[in-house]
Design a protein around this motif. Structure first.
Motif, PDB file in Angstrom:
ATOM      1  N   GLN A 172       0.828  -1.204   0.000  1.00  0.00           N
ATOM      2  CA  GLN A 172       0.000   0.000   0.000  1.00  0.00           C
ATOM      3  C   GLN A 172       0.870   1.265   0.000  1.00  0.00           C
ATOM      4  OE1 GLN A 172      -3.467   0.026  -0.321  1.00  0.00           O
ATOM      5  NE2 GLN A 172      -2.903   2.145  -0.815  1.00  0.00           N
ATOM      6  N   ARG A 173       1.963   1.238   0.739  1.00  0.00           N
ATOM      7  CA  ARG A 173       2.870   2.382   0.758  1.00  0.00           C
ATOM      8  C   ARG A 173       3.470   2.615  -0.624  1.00  0.00           C
ATOM      9  NH1 ARG A 173       6.672   5.205   4.044  1.00  0.00           N
ATOM     10  NH2 ARG A 173       7.571   6.742   2.619  1.00  0.00           N
ATOM     11  N   LEU A 174       3.862   1.552  -1.301  1.00  0.00           N
ATOM     12  CA  LEU A 174       4.430   1.680  -2.644  1.00  0.00           C
ATOM     13  C   LEU A 174       3.413   2.282  -3.612  1.00  0.00           C
ATOM     14  CD1 LEU A 174       6.355  -1.715  -2.920  1.00  0.00           C
ATOM     15  CD2 LEU A 174       7.354   0.559  -2.596  1.00  0.00           C
ATOM     16  N   ILE A 175       2.170   1.849  -3.507  1.00  0.00           N
ATOM     17  CA  ILE A 175       1.115   2.379  -4.367  1.00  0.00           C
ATOM     18  C   ILE A 175       0.831   3.841  -4.027  1.00  0.00           C
ATOM     19  CG2 ILE A 175      -1.354   2.198  -4.909  1.00  0.00           C
ATOM     20  CD1 ILE A 175      -0.976  -0.882  -4.632  1.00  0.00           C
ATOM     21  N   ASP A 176       0.785   4.152  -2.736  1.00  0.00           N
ATOM     22  CA  ASP A 176       0.571   5.539  -2.316  1.00  0.00           C
ATOM     23  C   ASP A 176       1.686   6.451  -2.817  1.00  0.00           C
ATOM     24  OD1 ASP A 176      -1.716   4.755  -1.006  1.00  0.00           O
ATOM     25  OD2 ASP A 176      -0.803   4.728   0.994  1.00  0.00           O
ATOM     26  N   ASP A 177       2.885   5.906  -2.953  1.00  0.00           N
ATOM     27  CA  ASP A 177       4.029   6.682  -3.419  1.00  0.00           C
ATOM     28  C   ASP A 177       4.132   6.732  -4.939  1.00  0.00           C
ATOM     29  OD1 ASP A 177       4.708   7.195  -0.820  1.00  0.00           O
ATOM     30  OD2 ASP A 177       6.401   5.810  -0.740  1.00  0.00           O
ATOM     31  N   GLY A 178       3.121   6.197  -5.634  1.00  0.00           N
ATOM     32  CA  GLY A 178       3.088   6.316  -7.091  1.00  0.00           C
ATOM     33  C   GLY A 178       3.335   5.048  -7.864  1.00  0.00           C
ATOM     34  N   GLY A 179       3.453   3.906  -7.181  1.00  0.00           N
ATOM     35  CA  GLY A 179       3.655   2.644  -7.881  1.00  0.00           C
ATOM     36  C   GLY A 179       2.459   2.276  -8.743  1.00  0.00           C
ATOM     37  N   CYS A 180       2.728   1.668  -9.896  1.00  0.00           N
ATOM     38  CA  CYS A 180       1.677   1.289 -10.848  1.00  0.00           C
ATOM     39  C   CYS A 180       1.449  -0.217 -10.850  1.00  0.00           C
ATOM     40  CB  CYS A 180       2.055   1.761 -12.254  1.00  0.00           C
ATOM     41  SG  CYS A 180       2.220   3.546 -12.391  1.00  0.00           S
ATOM     42  N   SER A 181       0.303  -0.608 -11.368  1.00  0.00           N
ATOM     43  CA  SER A 181      -0.112  -2.008 -11.332  1.00  0.00           C
ATOM     44  C   SER A 181       0.909  -2.941 -11.964  1.00  0.00           C
ATOM     45  CB  SER A 181      -1.471  -2.158 -12.026  1.00  0.00           C
ATOM     46  OG  SER A 181      -1.865  -3.505 -12.083  1.00  0.00           O
ATOM     47  N   GLN A 182       1.486  -2.537 -13.100  1.00  0.00           N
ATOM     48  CA  GLN A 182       2.406  -3.406 -13.823  1.00  0.00           C
ATOM     49  C   GLN A 182       3.821  -3.400 -13.253  1.00  0.00           C
ATOM     50  OE1 GLN A 182       1.603  -5.527 -16.073  1.00  0.00           O
ATOM     51  NE2 GLN A 182      -0.514  -4.917 -16.352  1.00  0.00           N
ATOM     52  N   ASP A 183       4.118  -2.485 -12.339  1.00  0.00           N
ATOM     53  CA  ASP A 183       5.443  -2.466 -11.713  1.00  0.00           C
ATOM     54  C   ASP A 183       5.735  -3.789 -11.017  1.00  0.00           C
ATOM     55  OD1 ASP A 183       5.677   0.144 -12.532  1.00  0.00           O
ATOM     56  OD2 ASP A 183       5.433   1.024 -10.538  1.00  0.00           O
ATOM     57  N   ALA A 236      10.899 -22.925  -1.031  1.00  0.00           N
ATOM     58  CA  ALA A 236      10.811 -21.520  -1.430  1.00  0.00           C
ATOM     59  C   ALA A 236      11.869 -20.680  -0.725  1.00  0.00           C
ATOM     60  CB  ALA A 236       9.425 -20.974  -1.123  1.00  0.00           C
ATOM     61  N   GLN A 237      12.382 -19.694  -1.449  1.00  0.00           N
ATOM     62  CA  GLN A 237      13.307 -18.715  -0.914  1.00  0.00           C
ATOM     63  C   GLN A 237      12.745 -17.315  -1.183  1.00  0.00           C
ATOM     64  OE1 GLN A 237      16.971 -19.465  -3.106  1.00  0.00           O
ATOM     65  NE2 GLN A 237      17.584 -21.116  -1.734  1.00  0.00           N
ATOM     66  N   THR A 238      13.530 -16.312  -0.885  1.00  0.00           N
ATOM     67  CA  THR A 238      13.295 -14.964  -1.376  1.00  0.00           C
ATOM     68  C   THR A 238      14.610 -14.483  -1.996  1.00  0.00           C
ATOM     69  OG1 THR A 238      13.946 -13.793   0.665  1.00  0.00           O
ATOM     70  CG2 THR A 238      11.641 -14.490   0.479  1.00  0.00           C
ATOM     71  N   PRO A 239      14.547 -13.506  -2.894  1.00  0.00           N
ATOM     72  CA  PRO A 239      13.405 -12.675  -3.246  1.00  0.00           C
ATOM     73  C   PRO A 239      12.290 -13.414  -3.985  1.00  0.00           C
ATOM     74  CG  PRO A 239      15.468 -11.580  -3.861  1.00  0.00           C
ATOM     75  CD  PRO A 239      15.806 -12.974  -3.499  1.00  0.00           C
ATOM     76  N   GLN A 240      11.065 -12.896  -3.745  1.00  0.00           N
ATOM     77  CA  GLN A 240       9.893 -13.256  -4.527  1.00  0.00           C
ATOM     78  C   GLN A 240       9.438 -11.968  -5.213  1.00  0.00           C
ATOM     79  OE1 GLN A 240       6.959 -15.426  -2.240  1.00  0.00           O
ATOM     80  NE2 GLN A 240       8.425 -17.028  -1.712  1.00  0.00           N
ATOM     81  N   VAL A 241       9.189 -12.048  -6.510  1.00  0.00           N
ATOM     82  CA  VAL A 241       8.957 -10.843  -7.319  1.00  0.00           C
ATOM     83  C   VAL A 241       7.593 -10.936  -8.000  1.00  0.00           C
ATOM     84  CG1 VAL A 241       9.910  -9.337  -9.106  1.00  0.00           C
ATOM     85  CG2 VAL A 241      11.450 -10.771  -7.743  1.00  0.00           C
ATOM     86  N   PHE A 242       6.753  -9.921  -7.792  1.00  0.00           N
ATOM     87  CA  PHE A 242       5.379  -9.958  -8.309  1.00  0.00           C
ATOM     88  C   PHE A 242       4.980  -8.627  -8.935  1.00  0.00           C
ATOM     89  CE2 PHE A 242       5.623 -12.474  -4.342  1.00  0.00           C
ATOM     90  CZ  PHE A 242       5.384 -13.737  -4.860  1.00  0.00           C
ATOM     91  N   ARG A 243       3.959  -8.699  -9.784  1.00  0.00           N
ATOM     92  CA  ARG A 243       3.307  -7.477 -10.270  1.00  0.00           C
ATOM     93  C   ARG A 243       2.630  -6.798  -9.081  1.00  0.00           C
ATOM     94  NH1 ARG A 243       5.234  -6.257 -15.381  1.00  0.00           N
ATOM     95  NH2 ARG A 243       5.874  -8.280 -16.217  1.00  0.00           N
ATOM     96  N   LEU A 244       2.860  -5.530  -8.951  1.00  0.00           N
ATOM     97  CA  LEU A 244       2.402  -4.809  -7.766  1.00  0.00           C
ATOM     98  C   LEU A 244       0.884  -4.827  -7.624  1.00  0.00           C
ATOM     99  CD1 LEU A 244       3.239  -3.055  -5.345  1.00  0.00           C
ATOM    100  CD2 LEU A 244       3.175  -1.063  -6.867  1.00  0.00           C
ATOM    101  N   GLY A 245       0.171  -4.558  -8.712  1.00  0.00           N
ATOM    102  CA  GLY A 245      -1.286  -4.535  -8.650  1.00  0.00           C
ATOM    103  C   GLY A 245      -1.873  -5.900  -8.345  1.00  0.00           C
ATOM    104  N   ALA A 246      -1.302  -6.940  -8.950  1.00  0.00           N
ATOM    105  CA  ALA A 246      -1.791  -8.299  -8.700  1.00  0.00           C
ATOM    106  C   ALA A 246      -1.563  -8.694  -7.249  1.00  0.00           C
ATOM    107  CB  ALA A 246      -1.096  -9.286  -9.635  1.00  0.00           C
ATOM    108  N   LEU A 247      -0.419  -8.338  -6.704  1.00  0.00           N
ATOM    109  CA  LEU A 247      -0.127  -8.665  -5.304  1.00  0.00           C
ATOM    110  C   LEU A 247      -1.098  -7.949  -4.374  1.00  0.00           C
ATOM    111  CD1 LEU A 247       1.607 -10.072  -3.206  1.00  0.00           C
ATOM    112  CD2 LEU A 247       3.212  -8.148  -3.333  1.00  0.00           C
ATOM    113  N   GLN A 248      -1.402  -6.710  -4.669  1.00  0.00           N
ATOM    114  CA  GLN A 248      -2.375  -5.980  -3.843  1.00  0.00           C
ATOM    115  C   GLN A 248      -3.717  -6.710  -3.827  1.00  0.00           C
ATOM    116  OE1 GLN A 248      -4.030  -2.350  -5.453  1.00  0.00           O
ATOM    117  NE2 GLN A 248      -4.080  -1.375  -3.431  1.00  0.00           N
TER     118      GLN A 248
END
Length: 254
Positions: free
Chosen positions: A109-120, A187-199
């Motif tokens: 939510q913080r990333l989105i509030d700071d201007g992150g887009c769905s496809q990021d 499973a390990q990390t990093p785990q990398v996802f589309r920002l909008g899909a994760l939300q």
């Protein structure tokens, strides 16, 4: 229901187009846990290895990637120590929740509030994994750029797995059967996802009171494919006290 949920996400299904679109890559480190299994008098992300905390090491490791130049660290509301540390790239902070997924949700939510887009893309890493090789960080990011929803680092299970039989006492445990390890991954990390899909999938977890142990589990609950990227066994997570000397040795060798 799964089909309808995917439609709601409005994700571009053309992988080639996804790879070519301009996108930002955000980084999120989860550091709000107490690390109770480790048994120290402080959260395990603040245990020191070679004069730096695990969290500082983990941020430094991410900073070695050409894709990453800043990081959002999710911390507990009563954490006053993190802001005093020295990091190898610009960091900012968000306050997490009592469960890991709630901390990730707060970070998203913080990333989105700071201007992150769905496809990021958002690169989620555990504070307690300070030895992930940079080649693995970049491999999982490059894989996620090609995918609709994301990719994670993981390693094929190599050890023989035993299921425990039911027992009336905790004093003795017995084998019920051997688990077929073919096709099983750790499973390990990093785990990398589309920002909008994760939300969206984390909102589904909250609404349906699901129990998940990592972010990929939220996608699995909705049959949304997440790619496996073979990672290094050096990417050890500090869980128990006996893991500490192994991590020290790995970092020294690296």
């Amino acid at each position: 229901m799964t089909h309808d949920f995917k439609y709601m996400l409005n994700i571009d299904t053309d992988s080639a187009n996804l790879a070519n679109k301009e996108l930002q890559i955000h980084t999120l480190i989860v550091a709000a846990g107490k690390g109770s299994r480790f048994g120290a008098d402080k959260p395990k992300q603040y245990v020191k290895l070679n004069d730096r905390t695990l969290l500082e090491h983990s941020v430094a490791r991410l900073a070695t990637s050409r894709y990453i130049d800043n990081c959002l660290i999710v911390i507990a509301s009563d954490d006053h120590y993190c802001r005093e540390l020295s990091f190898d790239m610009d960091v900012r902070f968000a306050i997490g929740g009592s469960e890991r997924w709630q901390s990730v949700q707060a970070g998203v939510q913080r990333l989105i509030d700071d201007g992150g887009c769905s496809q990021d893309l958002v690169v989620i890493h555990d504070a307690a994994r300070p030895a992930v090789p940079v080649k693995d960080i970049e491999a999982v990011i490059e894989a996620a750029k090609q995918e609709k929803f994301g990719a994670i680092l993981a390693t094929p299970v190599a050890d023989t797995l035993k299921a425990q039989s039911e027992s009336k006492t905790n004093e003795s445990r017995y084998i019920a059967h051997t688990v077929n390890r073919n096709g099983l991954w750790q499973a390990q990390t990093p785990q990398v996802f589309r920002l909008g899909a994760l939300q969206k999938v984390l909102a589904h977890v909250a609404q349906n009171h699901l129990e998940i142990t990592d972010e990929a589990s939220a996608f699995e609950a909705l049959s949304m494919a997440i790619r496996l990227v073979n990672g290094s066994r050096q990417n050890l997570k500090l869980t128990y006290a006996e893991d500490l000397p192994m991590l020290q040795a790995i970092i020294s060798l690296q």
